[in-house]
Design a protein around this motif. Structure first.
Motif, PDB file in Angstrom:
ATOM      1  N   ASN A  33      52.896  49.005  51.299  1.00  0.00           N
ATOM      2  CA  ASN A  33      52.840  47.991  50.244  1.00  0.00           C
ATOM      3  C   ASN A  33      53.313  46.625  50.719  1.00  0.00           C
ATOM      4  OD1 ASN A  33      55.579  48.401  50.392  1.00  0.00           O
ATOM      5  ND2 ASN A  33      55.869  48.896  48.238  1.00  0.00           N
ATOM      6  N   ASN A  34      53.836  46.530  51.948  1.00  0.00           N
ATOM      7  CA  ASN A  34      54.182  45.229  52.508  1.00  0.00           C
ATOM      8  C   ASN A  34      52.973  44.498  53.084  1.00  0.00           C
ATOM      9  OD1 ASN A  34      57.043  46.947  53.606  1.00  0.00           O
ATOM     10  ND2 ASN A  34      57.128  45.307  52.086  1.00  0.00           N
ATOM     11  N   LEU A  35      51.826  45.170  53.152  1.00  0.00           N
ATOM     12  CA  LEU A  35      50.633  44.543  53.713  1.00  0.00           C
ATOM     13  C   LEU A  35      50.061  43.457  52.807  1.00  0.00           C
ATOM     14  CD1 LEU A  35      48.956  47.760  55.113  1.00  0.00           C
ATOM     15  CD2 LEU A  35      49.781  45.830  56.478  1.00  0.00           C
ATOM     16  N   LEU A  36      50.377  43.504  51.522  1.00  0.00           N
ATOM     17  CA  LEU A  36      49.978  42.449  50.591  1.00  0.00           C
ATOM     18  C   LEU A  36      51.195  42.035  49.785  1.00  0.00           C
ATOM     19  CD1 LEU A  36      46.586  43.719  49.087  1.00  0.00           C
ATOM     20  CD2 LEU A  36      46.891  41.952  50.819  1.00  0.00           C
ATOM     21  N   LEU A  37      51.222  40.763  49.410  1.00  0.00           N
ATOM     22  CA  LEU A  37      52.232  40.306  48.466  1.00  0.00           C
ATOM     23  C   LEU A  37      51.749  40.582  47.046  1.00  0.00           C
ATOM     24  CD1 LEU A  37      53.213  36.810  49.918  1.00  0.00           C
ATOM     25  CD2 LEU A  37      54.409  38.990  50.214  1.00  0.00           C
ATOM     26  N   PRO A  38      52.659  40.870  46.127  1.00  0.00           N
ATOM     27  CA  PRO A  38      52.238  41.043  44.743  1.00  0.00           C
ATOM     28  C   PRO A  38      51.843  39.704  44.123  1.00  0.00           C
ATOM     29  CG  PRO A  38      54.628  41.106  44.895  1.00  0.00           C
ATOM     30  CD  PRO A  38      54.116  41.057  46.304  1.00  0.00           C
ATOM     31  N   VAL A  39      50.818  39.719  43.299  1.00  0.00           N
ATOM     32  CA  VAL A  39      50.437  38.505  42.570  1.00  0.00           C
ATOM     33  C   VAL A  39      51.612  38.115  41.674  1.00  0.00           C
ATOM     34  CG1 VAL A  39      48.856  37.541  40.844  1.00  0.00           C
ATOM     35  CG2 VAL A  39      47.989  39.036  42.667  1.00  0.00           C
ATOM     36  N   PRO A  40      51.960  36.824  41.595  1.00  0.00           N
ATOM     37  CA  PRO A  40      53.133  36.417  40.809  1.00  0.00           C
ATOM     38  C   PRO A  40      53.099  36.922  39.370  1.00  0.00           C
ATOM     39  CG  PRO A  40      52.306  34.580  42.092  1.00  0.00           C
ATOM     40  CD  PRO A  40      51.316  35.682  42.262  1.00  0.00           C
ATOM     41  N   GLU A  41      54.282  37.236  38.872  1.00  0.00           N
ATOM     42  CA  GLU A  41      54.408  37.846  37.550  1.00  0.00           C
ATOM     43  C   GLU A  41      53.802  36.991  36.454  1.00  0.00           C
ATOM     44  OE1 GLU A  41      57.967  39.991  34.998  1.00  0.00           O
ATOM     45  OE2 GLU A  41      58.456  38.221  36.187  1.00  0.00           O
ATOM     46  N   ARG A  42      54.014  35.704  36.501  1.00  0.00           N
ATOM     47  CA  ARG A  42      53.498  34.876  35.409  1.00  0.00           C
ATOM     48  C   ARG A  42      51.977  34.832  35.399  1.00  0.00           C
ATOM     49  NH1 ARG A  42      54.969  28.552  36.661  1.00  0.00           N
ATOM     50  NH2 ARG A  42      53.663  28.256  38.487  1.00  0.00           N
ATOM     51  N   GLU A  43      51.345  35.075  36.568  1.00  0.00           N
ATOM     52  CA  GLU A  43      49.887  35.146  36.604  1.00  0.00           C
ATOM     53  C   GLU A  43      49.391  36.432  35.948  1.00  0.00           C
ATOM     54  OE1 GLU A  43      48.544  32.478  37.580  1.00  0.00           O
ATOM     55  OE2 GLU A  43      50.334  31.621  38.502  1.00  0.00           O
ATOM     56  N   THR A  44      50.044  37.538  36.283  1.00  0.00           N
ATOM     57  CA  THR A  44      49.595  38.816  35.718  1.00  0.00           C
ATOM     58  C   THR A  44      49.977  38.943  34.244  1.00  0.00           C
ATOM     59  OG1 THR A  44      51.601  39.911  36.541  1.00  0.00           O
ATOM     60  CG2 THR A  44      49.648  39.972  37.957  1.00  0.00           C
ATOM     61  N   ASN A  45      50.988  38.192  33.805  1.00  0.00           N
ATOM     62  CA  ASN A  45      51.285  38.171  32.376  1.00  0.00           C
ATOM     63  C   ASN A  45      50.163  37.505  31.592  1.00  0.00           C
ATOM     64  OD1 ASN A  45      53.723  39.464  32.692  1.00  0.00           O
ATOM     65  ND2 ASN A  45      54.956  37.596  32.654  1.00  0.00           N
ATOM     66  N   ILE A  46      49.586  36.476  32.183  1.00  0.00           N
ATOM     67  CA  ILE A  46      48.470  35.774  31.550  1.00  0.00           C
ATOM     68  C   ILE A  46      47.193  36.597  31.659  1.00  0.00           C
ATOM     69  CG2 ILE A  46      46.995  33.723  31.685  1.00  0.00           C
ATOM     70  CD1 ILE A  46      49.497  32.241  32.754  1.00  0.00           C
ATOM     71  N   ASN A  47      46.970  37.166  32.836  1.00  0.00           N
ATOM     72  CA  ASN A  47      45.748  37.926  33.087  1.00  0.00           C
ATOM     73  C   ASN A  47      46.118  39.207  33.852  1.00  0.00           C
ATOM     74  OD1 ASN A  47      43.261  38.948  33.773  1.00  0.00           O
ATOM     75  ND2 ASN A  47      42.474  37.064  34.686  1.00  0.00           N
ATOM     76  N   PRO A  48      46.336  40.323  33.174  1.00  0.00           N
ATOM     77  CA  PRO A  48      46.743  41.575  33.836  1.00  0.00           C
ATOM     78  C   PRO A  48      45.746  42.056  34.880  1.00  0.00           C
ATOM     79  CG  PRO A  48      47.076  41.720  31.464  1.00  0.00           C
ATOM     80  CD  PRO A  48      46.302  40.452  31.709  1.00  0.00           C
ATOM     81  N   ASP A  49      44.491  41.619  34.804  1.00  0.00           N
ATOM     82  CA  ASP A  49      43.486  42.057  35.776  1.00  0.00           C
ATOM     83  C   ASP A  49      43.751  41.496  37.183  1.00  0.00           C
ATOM     84  OD1 ASP A  49      42.164  43.493  33.844  1.00  0.00           O
ATOM     85  OD2 ASP A  49      40.730  41.888  33.381  1.00  0.00           O
ATOM     86  N   LEU A  50      44.641  40.526  37.299  1.00  0.00           N
ATOM     87  CA  LEU A  50      44.945  39.960  38.612  1.00  0.00           C
ATOM     88  C   LEU A  50      45.888  40.830  39.422  1.00  0.00           C
ATOM     89  CD1 LEU A  50      45.419  36.151  37.809  1.00  0.00           C
ATOM     90  CD2 LEU A  50      43.410  37.308  38.732  1.00  0.00           C
ATOM     91  N   LYS A  51      46.468  41.859  38.831  1.00  0.00           N
ATOM     92  CA  LYS A  51      47.387  42.714  39.586  1.00  0.00           C
ATOM     93  C   LYS A  51      46.693  43.304  40.803  1.00  0.00           C
ATOM     94  CE  LYS A  51      50.477  44.036  35.797  1.00  0.00           C
ATOM     95  NZ  LYS A  51      51.000  45.143  34.975  1.00  0.00           N
ATOM     96  N   ASN A  52      47.427  43.335  41.946  1.00  0.00           N
ATOM     97  CA  ASN A  52      46.862  43.935  43.158  1.00  0.00           C
ATOM     98  C   ASN A  52      47.693  45.143  43.559  1.00  0.00           C
ATOM     99  OD1 ASN A  52      49.168  42.538  43.938  1.00  0.00           O
ATOM    100  ND2 ASN A  52      48.250  41.548  45.692  1.00  0.00           N
TER     101      ASN A  52
END
Length: 496
Positions: A477-496
């Protein structure tokens, strides 16, 4: 020496208001169509797109922190002496999550840069102006958009692919993710568009994008695409061919002294292909103060943070006789200050500090504005050596590696007897030693899925490698950074 004087007044930054990754105050919105009418507007728009290249290296909201530190702490090859900065310690300890400030910075800066580039590409074609100047502005915007997306896709993987400016709140909130392959397709398309622009000069000493900078970034993109996660093996040849064009242009060469890498008299020339442009009257940074040893009283700069220091075991991994590890080359362990209470006295630190970004002008003026290297010729030589080795090593590949080694003090080495895998690791070692603390190593670890073991001088698999600074093992899971929380709060589909 001329410098780009970036317009940091924010006039282009407020042309669109939106939420999430392009978060602006809606009250600042006015129609872009009302603005882009003159040649000066085109240049202002391009300058705004350039300006975000600086923001990766400028101070963030927390004490003694700047976004580019993130990439160094992740490698395990850097430490900090600043206890107050939790972002630094979270990356050193591999304990970061999606509300980390640096993660938010990288996402936001990159998308601001994409947005500013998109404004140029949409509105500058409609301005009545000199066609050569217009085409150069558009080529610069294509390069910059590719650069920002290259950062995004390597760090976050799938992400919204925006090719139009964000001009309403809904389009920002509803943006859908594109695959990594789709993002890379746009990056390559943008770089080819820039490369094929007749108005773009081969080199540029003012800090603007040049044709050879485009070719250099394209070679780097191709090498990355040949590695993980896309594993497009045929792209090794594309990377080698493009790097060869830069090498055979004879426009760049390694500096004869390492000190020239951080000498303002040699910015944007020689070995420097493309740099983030800092200028005392426009925008400064704190990299000099942040990389000084902790409170040793060796500088007229008020604060000596020790915020980014080399991990000592990495420093000790260089071979005996390597000039890069000699005093005041890439590192230093003592210094004689020119001012302050220790003026004229040698101060010994007891540990190494990073010298390759040392700003001598800041020592005299306390104004920190040394350009930051983004693409330099040593990187191109190593890209060529690695890529050509994958498709059938040639004498030029060996010569490219040898140039790096000879400057480091190793003359007369012969690589003919090395197997493909041995030569590959020889190049990887040089990338670690030559490009350290320039935001290159982490990206190399991601594309190769390998990590340098300072004890064995070989390469561990990424997953399971023990980071020096934390003693913790890297995980998948260190191979990607998590999409910032405030982005996924606005659009949950952005979660990676």
């Amino acid at each position: 020496m001329k410098y780009i004087k970036y317009l940091l007044v924010g006039i282009l930054l407020n042309l669109a208001s939106c939420s999430g990754f392009l978060d602006e105050d809606p009250a600042t919105f006015f129609s872009p169509e009302n603005y882009y009418t003159k040649p000066e507007h085109a240049q202002a728009a391009v300058n705004a797109a350039y300006s975000y290249t600086l923001n990766y290296y400028t101070a963030s909201g927390t004490y003694a922190g700047t976004p580019h530190f993130m990439l160094e702490f992740l490698t395990g090859q850097a430490i900090t002496k600043v206890g107050q900065n939790q972002s630094n310690h979270q990356f050193i300890g591999l304990s970061y999550n999606n509300d980390n400030e640096y993660i938010r910075n990288w996402w936001q800066i990159s998308y601001y840069g994409v947005h500013a580039s998109n404004l140029v590409l949409k509105y500058v074609p409609g301005i009545s102006m000199n066609e050569g100047d217009k085409n150069r502005n558009l080529a610069e915007a294509h390069f910059l958009r590719a650069f920002y997306y290259f950062n995004l896709v390597r760090l976050f993987g799938e992400a919204p692919l925006l090719i139009e400016p964000i001009e309403d709140l809904g389009s920002a909130q509803d943006a859908e993710k594109a695959s990594q392959e789709e993002i890379y397709e746009l990056i390559v398309e943008d770089l080819k568009a820039a490369e094929n622009t007749a108005s773009l000069p081969d080199t540029d000493r003012t800090g603007r994008v040049s044709k050879l900078a485009v070719k250099s970034l394209l070679a780097k993109v191709y090498l990355t695409m040949a590695g993980y996660p896309l594993q497009k093996n045929g792209y090794y040849k594309l990377a080698a061919d493009k790097a060869k064009e830069v090498i055979e242009s004879n426009q760049y060469a390694l500096f004869d002294e390492y000190g020239k890498l951080h000498n303002k008299a040699f910015e944007n020339m020689g070995e420097h292909i493309f740099m983030a442009q800092f200028y005392p009257e426009i925008q400064q940074h704190l990299n000099h103060a942040y990389t000084l040893p902790f409170q040793m009283d060796i500088s007229i700069v008020a604060d000596e943070f020790g915020a980014l220091l080399p991990e000592e075991e990495f420093y000790n991994s260089y071979a005996a006789g390597d000039k890069r590890v000699e005093e005041q080359q890439f590192f230093y362990t003592e210094f004689t200050p020119i001012a302050g209470k220790n003026k004229g006295k040698k101060v010994t630190f007891g540990y190494p500090a990073i010298f390759k970004h040392f700003d001598f002008d800041a020592e005299n003026t306390a104004r920190q504005a040394l350009n930051y290297p983004i693409l330099r010729y040593a990187d191109v030589l190593l890209i060529y050596a690695e890529a050509q080795n994958e498709v059938g090593r040639t004498a030029l590949a060996e010569q490219s590696l040898q140039e790096i080694r000879e400057r480091a003090g190793f003359v007369g080495e012969n690589f003919n007897g090395l197997s493909q895998s041995e030569f590959r690791e020889a190049v990887w070692r040089e990338r670690n030693w030559e490009l350290c603390y320039e935001n290159q190593t982490w990206f190399d670890m991601l594309r190769t899925r390998k990590a340098f073991n300072v004890k064995t001088k070989a390469f561990d698999d990424f997953v399971g490698h023990i980071n020096l600074s934390s003693g913790k093992a890297l995980q998948a899971n260190n191979l990607l950074l998590p999409v910032p929380e405030r982005e996924t709060n606005i659009n949950p589909d952005l979660k990676n």
